[in-house]
Design a protein around this motif. Structure first.
Motif, short mmCIF file in Angstrom:
data_model
loop_
_atom_site.label_atom_id
_atom_site.label_comp_id
_atom_site.label_asym_id
_atom_site.label_seq_id
_atom_site.Cartn_x
_atom_site.Cartn_y
_atom_site.Cartn_z
N ALA A 41 -7.62 11.07 -0.89
CA ALA A 41 -8.61 10.28 -1.64
C ALA A 41 -9.00 9.00 -0.92
O ALA A 41 -10.06 8.43 -1.22
N GLY A 42 -8.19 8.57 0.03
CA GLY A 42 -8.44 7.28 0.66
C GLY A 42 -9.33 7.30 1.88
O GLY A 42 -9.78 6.24 2.34
N TYR A 77 0.65 1.01 -0.58
CA TYR A 77 0.35 2.21 -1.37
C TYR A 77 1.30 2.40 -2.55
O TYR A 77 1.12 3.33 -3.33
N GLU A 78 2.30 1.54 -2.70
CA GLU A 78 3.25 1.72 -3.78
C GLU A 78 2.76 1.10 -5.09
O GLU A 78 3.12 1.58 -6.17
N GLN A 114 -6.99 2.75 -0.26
CA GLN A 114 -6.47 3.23 -1.53
C GLN A 114 -7.46 3.02 -2.67
O GLN A 114 -8.25 2.08 -2.68
N LYS A 115 -7.37 3.92 -3.64
CA LYS A 115 -8.27 3.88 -4.78
C LYS A 115 -7.73 3.04 -5.93
O LYS A 115 -8.41 2.84 -6.92
N TYR A 116 -6.51 2.59 -5.80
CA TYR A 116 -5.94 1.70 -6.81
C TYR A 116 -5.06 0.67 -6.12
O TYR A 116 -4.55 0.91 -5.02
N LEU A 117 -4.89 -0.47 -6.77
CA LEU A 117 -4.13 -1.57 -6.20
C LEU A 117 -3.22 -2.15 -7.27
O LEU A 117 -3.65 -2.35 -8.41
N GLY A 118 -1.97 -2.40 -6.92
CA GLY A 118 -1.02 -3.00 -7.86
C GLY A 118 -0.51 -4.32 -7.34
O GLY A 118 -0.80 -4.72 -6.22
N GLU A 149 -2.60 3.53 12.68
CA GLU A 149 -4.02 3.83 12.89
C GLU A 149 -4.60 4.52 11.67
O GLU A 149 -5.69 4.18 11.21
N LEU A 150 -3.88 5.49 11.12
CA LEU A 150 -4.38 6.17 9.93
C LEU A 150 -4.41 5.22 8.74
O LEU A 150 -5.36 5.26 7.93
N GLN A 151 -3.43 4.36 8.61
CA GLN A 151 -3.43 3.40 7.50
C GLN A 151 -4.70 2.56 7.51
O GLN A 151 -5.25 2.24 6.45
N SER A 152 -5.19 2.22 8.69
CA SER A 152 -6.41 1.41 8.77
C SER A 152 -7.62 2.15 8.23
O SER A 152 -8.64 1.54 7.93
#
Length: 388
Positions: free
Chosen positions: A95-96, A264-265, A236-240, A229-232
């Motif tokens: 989704a990201g 992402y947690e 994410q579709k939600y943030l806590g 690199e992938l994290q960049s």
């Protein structure tokens, strides 16, 4: 594994002293006494001890990620996010990413649904799904190569297939994907803890795996690994509140997400399960992933030979390079898999019945004597059922 060492680890699993032969780790593993002790100790501390255990939990959380780092040879524990399960972890990646109409994802028809639905859901964004069809439970690198298209952006694959037990050559596939700029995302639920995974050597961009199977941890927890690199590229579709760089700066709402995979947690992870997860991972690392893989392969090799010698048809591979911790057979003519499964359970041999087939999956504490007994009991059950 030396006999005395193996016996000491068997003692961590009390069911081995109760006449039960458990060969269903591809479904869910039993919890060791170490896992049980760790979770109970935490819950007791929350009830009658410190009660506020958060500082200890944070330290243990980092240690748990450190265990995962070692288990899969990640670049750092900061490349690890804890997740509730494999599906949650895969959805973070699926989704990201910034998908465009006409982008393609390559799947296959052997996958467990957890590694399908996160990608099929992207059809609503115009993403095209290509599916490799397998007639024999295998998915070779050649099959993947022939299925790639100019706009293939991601290869989603299980390290070990849940029913056939086929183990893909991840190093070859990782090199192929890296050379073509294709993301390589691996569902390692049926591998990590049993079969060796090296994300750097295998050039894997992301790995997702829940804890309850081969990692022998509690349900409700697992991990996502992804490269920096992938994290960049994964937004994410939600943030806590725990997703940001400094969560304890409560009133600074303009913070950027954390530079680590912690982003992402979101919020508090499953802390009781995390304590048990650390205990299971520590045991696996204590024994050694290479030792565990070698032992499991010796057990599945022995079971494979016994079934072949009995004239049974295997759905799982026989080639040593393709085998893993799963041996799956087709029941003899006239024997229903469900009936054989129920009869074996009555004989205190626990396996799985999946898709009209019977799946056996031993782990490091199982013994060669258990394998021989399970095979003999199975053949006796088949004979009884076929004569009815």
């Amino acid at each position: 594994m030396p006999y005395e060492t193996h016996q000491s680890y068997r003692q961590l699993f009390p069911h081995t002293e109760q006449g039960l032969i458990y060969l269903n780790h591809a479904a869910v593993s039993p919890l060791s006494t170490r896992v049980l002790k760790a979770q109970i100790a935490h819950l007791q501390d929350r009830s009658t001890g410190k009660i506020e255990t958060y500082p200890d939990d944070v330290k243990q959380l980092e240690k748990t990620k450190g265990c995962i780092e070692r288990l899969i040879n990640a670049e750092s524990w900061e490349r690890i996010a804890l997740a509730g399960n494999t599906s949650d972890a895969l959805n973070i990646v699926a989704a990201g990413l910034d998908w465009k109409p006409g982008d393609r994802i390559l799947l296959n028809d052997l996958e467990f649904p957890a590694n399908v639905y996160p990608y099929y859901h992207l059809k609503s964004h115009g993403v095209e799904i290509d599916v490799i069809h397998s007639s024999d439970g295998k998915l070779t690198a050649e099959m993947v190569y022939e299925a790639l298209r100019p706009r293939t952006r991601l290869l989603a694959l299980s390290a070990v297939q849940f029913l056939s037990g086929y183990r893909s050559d991840l190093a070859v596939l990782g090199e192929l994907c890296r050379s073509r700029g294709i993301l390589f995302v691996v569902d390692a639920m049926q591998a990590v803890g049993g079969m060796r995974i090296d994300v750097q050597e295998m050039k894997i961009d992301a790995v997702a795996a829940g804890a309850p199977k081969w990692q022998m941890g509690p349900q409700g927890i697992g991990f996502l690994y992804l490269t920096e690199e992938l994290q960049s590229r994964v937004h994410q579709k939600y943030l806590g509140w725990l997703s940001v760089e400094n969560p304890w700066d409560f009133f600074n709402f303009d913070q950027a997400p954390a530079t680590t995979a912690r982003r992402y947690e979101g919020g508090t992870v499953n802390i009781p399960a995390m304590w048990g997860y650390h205990a299971s991972l520590s045991t696996i690392l204590e024994i050694g992933p290479d030792v565990i893989e070698s032992h499991i392969l010796s057990l599945t090799g022995a079971l494979t030979r016994q079934f072949l010698d009995a004239g049974l048809t295997l759905y799982s591979p026989t080639d040593d390079q393709e085998r893993a911790g799963i041996v799956t057979i087709l029941p003899p003519k006239g024997v229903e898999a469900s009936a054989a499964y129920e009869e074996l359970a009555r004989e205190r041999v626990l396996i799985s019945a999946r898709g009209g087939k019977l799946r056996y999956s031993p782990h490091f504490y199982n013994s060669i004597d258990e394998i021989r007994s399970a095979a003999a009991i199975s053949l006796d059950v088949f004979a009884r059922l076929s004569s009815r």
